[in-house]
Design an enzyme around this catalytic site. Structure first.
Site, PDB file in Angstrom:
ATOM      1  N   GLU A 161      -4.797  -5.054  10.892  1.00 42.91           N
ATOM      2  CA  GLU A 161      -3.780  -4.030  11.087  1.00 42.91           C
ATOM      3  C   GLU A 161      -3.966  -3.408  12.470  1.00 42.91           C
ATOM      4  OE1 GLU A 161      -4.256  -0.996   8.127  1.00 42.91           O
ATOM      5  OE2 GLU A 161      -6.314  -0.636   8.700  1.00 42.91           O
ATOM      6  N   GLU A 179      -6.623   4.360   8.265  1.00 46.57           N
ATOM      7  CA  GLU A 179      -6.502   5.802   7.996  1.00 46.57           C
ATOM      8  C   GLU A 179      -7.783   6.358   7.375  1.00 46.57           C
ATOM      9  OE1 GLU A 179      -2.911   5.443   5.761  1.00 46.57           O
ATOM     10  OE2 GLU A 179      -1.759   5.019   7.570  1.00 46.57           O
ATOM     11  N   GLY A 193       3.045  -1.222   4.292  1.00 44.50           N
ATOM     12  CA  GLY A 193       3.010   0.205   4.028  1.00 44.50           C
ATOM     13  C   GLY A 193       4.364   0.733   3.601  1.00 44.50           C
ATOM     14  N   GLY A 194       5.054   1.392   4.509  1.00 42.60           N
ATOM     15  CA  GLY A 194       6.299   2.077   4.191  1.00 42.60           C
ATOM     16  C   GLY A 194       7.347   1.201   3.521  1.00 42.60           C
ATOM     17  N   GLY A 231       3.137   2.333  10.862  1.00 40.97           N
ATOM     18  CA  GLY A 231       4.019   3.466  10.655  1.00 40.97           C
ATOM     19  C   GLY A 231       4.701   3.978  11.907  1.00 40.97           C
ATOM     20  N   ASN A 247       0.861  -1.188   0.000  1.00 41.06           N
ATOM     21  CA  ASN A 247       0.000   0.000   0.000  1.00 41.06           C
ATOM     22  C   ASN A 247       0.892   1.232   0.000  1.00 41.06           C
ATOM     23  OD1 ASN A 247      -1.854   2.022   0.409  1.00 41.06           O
ATOM     24  ND2 ASN A 247      -2.367   1.428   2.523  1.00 41.06           N
ATOM     25  N   TRP A 248       0.969   1.881  -1.159  1.00 42.44           N
ATOM     26  CA  TRP A 248       1.892   3.013  -1.300  1.00 42.44           C
ATOM     27  C   TRP A 248       1.343   4.282  -0.658  1.00 42.44           C
ATOM     28  CZ3 TRP A 248       3.889   2.582  -7.091  1.00 42.44           C
ATOM     29  CH2 TRP A 248       4.515   1.337  -7.243  1.00 42.44           C
ATOM     30  N   LYS A 249       0.090   4.270  -0.269  1.00 42.12           N
ATOM     31  CA  LYS A 249      -0.556   5.434   0.359  1.00 42.12           C
ATOM     32  C   LYS A 249      -0.380   6.682  -0.520  1.00 42.12           C
ATOM     33  CE  LYS A 249      -0.157   3.230   4.828  1.00 42.12           C
ATOM     34  NZ  LYS A 249      -0.015   3.344   6.275  1.00 42.12           N
ATOM     35  N   SER A 282       3.738  -2.579  10.175  1.00 39.75           N
ATOM     36  CA  SER A 282       5.200  -2.498  10.172  1.00 39.75           C
ATOM     37  C   SER A 282       5.858  -3.830   9.842  1.00 39.75           C
ATOM     38  CB  SER A 282       5.712  -1.958  11.521  1.00 39.75           C
ATOM     39  OG  SER A 282       5.278  -0.637  11.724  1.00 39.75           O
ATOM     40  N   HIS A 327      -9.380   0.800   5.408  1.00 39.33           N
ATOM     41  CA  HIS A 327      -8.063   0.992   6.048  1.00 39.33           C
ATOM     42  C   HIS A 327      -8.223   1.896   7.263  1.00 39.33           C
ATOM     43  CE1 HIS A 327      -3.910   2.310   6.646  1.00 39.33           C
ATOM     44  NE2 HIS A 327      -3.551   1.212   5.993  1.00 39.33           N
TER      45      HIS A 327
END
Length: 249
Positions: free
Chosen positions: A167, A97, A233-234, A173, A9-11, A212, A95
């Site tokens: 999640e 967020e 994610g990151g 993150g 997920n590149w957000k 993470s 998600h």
């Protein structure tokens, strides 16, 4: 047989050029791998160009969200047909967020899940607790409520096309991560709840861990009996690190 899946997920990261470069790097490294199934979810603006890069590879394209109507006066939103014609197969829904910053409720997520399935997209439905909920001993209550609300009204045939992502919000993150045993405990609980609702179909539903995941902890997490991959994610924004995750599971 459950699929092992690693989804990135590149957000809200990567310009068009950067997204194409990242996709090309991944294609070069893992574009012919049959296992695990790899999905990348760039921003909307890069979907069509990334789809061109991925064409003919084993990497699938996903989106990060969609609206719950097929068309209409909904400024700023995106319809499932727009995703499908951009080469998208999967869509992340619910998600944390989206729930936290855009006030998405389980009812909204449920509408999106139903429309995604109706139009041919495969939903990745996210659930997970915040740190205060975990510390209050409410993890199972929160996750159970999200499952019931987000999947309300789905039958067993529809659930065969759904992926769940657990999640823990406190681990997204933040650099903090659940231990494999902590994550497995919640994944097993999720599968039990799915089994209550859908019987043996639950045995074949992939449940991903999102919190993470990195190259040095992915194998330990995915070795757990109810963890079937990751929603990353990151670490999915770097070719080498995402490749490490993919090749370690």
């Amino acid at each position: 047989m459950r699929l092992t899946i690693i989804a990135g997920n590149w957000k809200m990261n990567k310009t068009l050029g950067e997204a194409v470069e990242l996709a090309q790097g991944l294609r070069n490294n893992v574009g012919t791998a049959e296992k695990p199934r790899v999905i990348i979810c760039p921003p909307f603006t890069a979907l069509s160009e990334v789809a061109k890069v991925l064409k003919g590879s084993s990497i699938y394209l996903g989106a990060q969200n969609m609206y719950f109507a097929e068309s209409g006066a909904f400024t700023g939103e995106i319809a499932p047909s727009m995703l499908l014609t951009s080469g998208v197969s999967y869509v992340i829904l619910g998600h944390s967020e989206r729930r936290e910053f855009f006030a998405e409720t389980d009812a909204v997520v449920n509408k999106k899940v139903k429309l995604a399935l109706k139009t041919g997209l495969l939903p990745i439905v996210c659930v997970g607790e915040k740190i205060d909920e975990r510390e209050a001993g409410k993890t199972e209550e929160v996750v159970s409520g999200q499952i019931n609300g987000s999947l309300d009204g789905l039958d067993s045939e529809q659930m065969r096309k759904v992926i769940i992502a657990y999640e823990p919000v406190w681990a997204i993150g933040t650099g903090r991560t659940a231990t494999p045993e902590m994550a497995q405990e919640v994944h097993a609980f999720i599968r039990e709840r799915l089994h209550d609702r859908y019987g043996h179909v639950a045995d074949n539903i992939s449940i991903l861990y999102g919190g993470s995941m990195k190259g040095d902890n992915a194998a330990g997490l995915v070795s757990q009996p109810d963890i079937d991959g990751g929603l990353v994610g990151g670490a999915s924004l770097k070719v080498d690190e995402f490749t490490r995750i993919i090749t370690s599971v």
